[in-house]
Design a protein around this motif. Structure first.
Motif, PDB file in Angstrom:
ATOM      1  N   ALA A  21       0.850  -1.204   0.000  1.00 31.91           N
ATOM      2  CA  ALA A  21       0.000   0.000   0.000  1.00 31.91           C
ATOM      3  C   ALA A  21       0.876   1.242   0.000  1.00 31.91           C
ATOM      4  N   LEU A  22       0.445   2.254  -0.735  1.00 34.96           N
ATOM      5  CA  LEU A  22       1.143   3.534  -0.750  1.00 34.96           C
ATOM      6  C   LEU A  22       0.633   4.456   0.355  1.00 34.96           C
ATOM      7  N   ARG A  23      -0.649   4.353   0.658  1.00 38.17           N
ATOM      8  CA  ARG A  23      -1.233   5.144   1.729  1.00 38.17           C
ATOM      9  C   ARG A  23      -2.606   4.585   2.104  1.00 38.17           C
ATOM     10  N   ILE A  24      -3.033   4.814   3.328  1.00 40.06           N
ATOM     11  CA  ILE A  24      -4.322   4.356   3.823  1.00 40.06           C
ATOM     12  C   ILE A  24      -5.183   5.588   4.091  1.00 40.06           C
ATOM     13  N   LEU A  25      -6.350   5.665   3.436  1.00 38.82           N
ATOM     14  CA  LEU A  25      -7.215   6.828   3.527  1.00 38.82           C
ATOM     15  C   LEU A  25      -8.453   6.543   4.368  1.00 38.82           C
ATOM     16  N   ARG A  26      -8.753   7.488   5.269  1.00 34.95           N
ATOM     17  CA  ARG A  26      -9.925   7.384   6.138  1.00 34.95           C
ATOM     18  C   ARG A  26     -10.975   8.386   5.655  1.00 34.95           C
ATOM     19  N   PRO A  27     -12.174   7.940   5.282  1.00 32.33           N
ATOM     20  CA  PRO A  27     -13.186   8.865   4.753  1.00 32.33           C
ATOM     21  C   PRO A  27     -13.722   9.802   5.832  1.00 32.33           C
ATOM     22  N   ILE A  28     -13.943  11.049   5.443  1.00 34.62           N
ATOM     23  CA  ILE A  28     -14.453  12.070   6.355  1.00 34.62           C
ATOM     24  C   ILE A  28     -15.820  12.595   5.899  1.00 34.62           C
ATOM     25  N   ALA A  29     -15.940  12.861   4.596  1.00 30.06           N
ATOM     26  CA  ALA A  29     -17.190  13.431   4.093  1.00 30.06           C
ATOM     27  C   ALA A  29     -17.300  13.208   2.602  1.00 30.06           C
ATOM     28  N   ASN A  30     -18.520  13.309   2.084  1.00 29.20           N
ATOM     29  CA  ASN A  30     -18.717  13.330   0.635  1.00 29.20           C
ATOM     30  C   ASN A  30     -19.887  14.246   0.304  1.00 29.20           C
ATOM     31  N   PHE A  31     -19.798  14.910  -0.831  1.00 35.93           N
ATOM     32  CA  PHE A  31     -20.816  15.886  -1.213  1.00 35.93           C
ATOM     33  C   PHE A  31     -20.726  16.143  -2.715  1.00 35.93           C
ATOM     34  N   GLU A  32     -21.718  16.865  -3.232  1.00 36.78           N
ATOM     35  CA  GLU A  32     -21.771  17.200  -4.642  1.00 36.78           C
ATOM     36  C   GLU A  32     -21.127  18.573  -4.889  1.00 36.78           C
ATOM     37  N   VAL A  33     -20.426  18.696  -6.010  1.00 39.19           N
ATOM     38  CA  VAL A  33     -19.802  19.957  -6.405  1.00 39.19           C
ATOM     39  C   VAL A  33     -20.241  20.279  -7.837  1.00 39.19           C
ATOM     40  N   HIS A  34     -21.103  21.296  -7.959  1.00 35.50           N
ATOM     41  CA  HIS A  34     -21.563  21.727  -9.275  1.00 35.50           C
ATOM     42  C   HIS A  34     -20.976  23.078  -9.664  1.00 35.50           C
ATOM     43  N   ARG A  35     -20.526  23.841  -8.653  1.00 37.38           N
ATOM     44  CA  ARG A  35     -19.849  25.114  -8.860  1.00 37.38           C
ATOM     45  C   ARG A  35     -18.612  25.142  -7.976  1.00 37.38           C
ATOM     46  N   GLN A  36     -17.659  25.964  -8.291  1.00 38.49           N
ATOM     47  CA  GLN A  36     -16.441  26.030  -7.496  1.00 38.49           C
ATOM     48  C   GLN A  36     -16.725  26.415  -6.047  1.00 38.49           C
ATOM     49  N   ASP A  37     -17.731  27.271  -5.839  1.00 35.87           N
ATOM     50  CA  ASP A  37     -18.075  27.681  -4.476  1.00 35.87           C
ATOM     51  C   ASP A  37     -18.605  26.521  -3.644  1.00 35.87           C
ATOM     52  N   ASP A  38     -19.139  25.477  -4.304  1.00 34.75           N
ATOM     53  CA  ASP A  38     -19.647  24.322  -3.569  1.00 34.75           C
ATOM     54  C   ASP A  38     -18.530  23.618  -2.810  1.00 34.75           C
ATOM     55  N   LEU A  39     -17.349  23.569  -3.418  1.00 31.03           N
ATOM     56  CA  LEU A  39     -16.217  22.925  -2.754  1.00 31.03           C
ATOM     57  C   LEU A  39     -15.835  23.715  -1.503  1.00 31.03           C
TER      58      LEU A  39
END
Length: 382
Positions: free
Chosen positions: A62-80
């Motif tokens: 493995a190169l790295r182990i990732l722990r999920p924090i959140a997920n959401f939709e991005v339709h505009r740059q401001d959404d991020l």
């Protein structure tokens, strides 16, 4: 926005090289991971906080182990920016920690990953500034906390990178030559060959000794990243130092030195000096033997065994490459009957000049170079 912060079982992601997904999946199952699913350059699996520590310590591929924090939709740059600023970062790490944002972007919303990482960074430090009138520092070289965002089309997943520095940076390799093989790739090549520490392993173009050291780690059941002193998860607020110490002690107790021979040679004596420095730092100076020798025209040091080659190769095919590969093939046929050999090379034409029938061929990448990892078998002379 959906938050997924948990210390209990959750879906984690282990990233790796193309071609090593099934090897990593097998490794994680052996460690006790559940719901293991190979992906492209990654493997998903289920584990808790303790398993994050365990997989960072043990995983060789493995190169790295990732722990999920959140997920959401991005339709505009401001959404991020908006969604990143809603995540309670202050509950995850302290304001005194240095941070870095790593972005993987395949989306029309952002033209490049650098700008996406800048917007995400602004959101994270902006939240701290708003709450505490202070902000974490940014450190791209040695960050305490690494935040990874994956923006694919309009869907964004946010992770805490539990490893920090890539897990290929084991901590034992101080001396290297030009274009050294990545430690994770070396570990993967050994496992793809089927070698398990029951026969002699010989690297006849050993360079700085990475394949040899990774072989000893496998054969002696040593945690691949036991040499590392720092992981990013050690800077999280929910870091359990006592649990980590128990997992590390248990891992060390499982070490079991094998009796198989692990040997190497190289025609460049300066590279052997580097190999010995690295082998000694990994504490294998009594376990691995290397010597000065040009492989061409040599004969087998043992009756049976396996060779793993990482010969010189680059993007350009030349007659010198063809000649070298032909001489390697002649040496194998004349001096290594009964042995098995494995090659990784991006010189797909040059591989034909070995003059030996391949029993296996695996597509891989070494950095950006598309390669083939081929297995050859030399039959015993009558």
């Amino acid at each position: 926005m959906e938050l997924t912060i948990s210390t209990k079982d959750q879906t984690l992601i282990a990233k790796t090289f193309f071609g090593l997904e099934t090897v990593l999946a097998r490794e994680l199952r052996h460690l006790g991971a559940r719901d293991v699913k190979p992906l492209k350059r990654a493997v998903s699996f289920t584990g808790d906080l303790g398993f994050i520590y365990k997989s960072n310590l043990w995983s060789a591929t493995a190169l790295r182990i990732l722990r999920p924090i959140a997920n959401f939709e991005v339709h505009r740059q401001d959404d991020l920016y908006h969604n990143m600023s809603q995540i309670p970062w202050e509950d995850l790490f302290g304001i005194e920690k240095n941070i870095m944002i790593d972005a993987v972007v395949h989306s029309d919303t952002f033209s490049n990953s650098h700008y996406a990482s800048l917007r995400a960074k602004d959101a994270v430090v902006g939240r701290f500034t708003k709450k505490f009138k202070r902000r974490p520092s940014i450190d791209k070289e040695n960050p305490h906390v690494v935040i990874s965002i994956h923006l694919i089309r309009n869907h964004c997943e946010v992770f805490l990178d539990s490893s920090g520095r890539s897990l290929h940076r084991r901590g034992y390799r101080d001396a290297v030559g030009p274009a050294p093989i990545n430690e994770v790739l070396a570990a993967g090549l050994i496992r793809l060959s089927g070698w398990e520490g029951r026969q002699t392993l010989y690297d006849p173009m050993c360079g700085s000794g990475t394949i040899l050291t990774e072989a000893a780690i496998l054969a002696d059941n040593i945690p691949a990243n036991i040499y590392r002193k720092d992981f990013s998860f050690m800077h999280w607020r929910d870091y359990d130092e006592e649990l980590h110490a128990v997992i590390e002690e248990s891992a060390l107790n499982k070490a079991n030195p094998s009796s198989c021979k692990i040997i190497g040679s190289d025609s460049d004596i300066s590279m052997l000096t580097k190999a010995n420095i690295n082998i000694e730092k990994a504490l294998f100076q009594d376990r691995i033997k290397v010597w000065h020798q040009d492989f061409i025209g040599s004969t087998k040091p043992e009756e049976n065994g396996m060779l793993i080659f990482n010969p010189p190769y680059d993007k350009k095919l030349t007659s010198d490459n063809f000649k070298l590969y032909q001489e390697i093939g002649d040496t194998l046929k004349q001096g290594y009957d009964g042995w098995t050999a494995w090659f990784i090379s991006s010189d797909l034409e040059a591989l034909k000049y070995l003059g030996l029938r391949t029993k296996s061929k695996i597509k891989m990448y070494n950095g950006k170079l598309e390669c083939r990892y081929v297995g050859l078998e030399m039959y015993k002379s009558k």
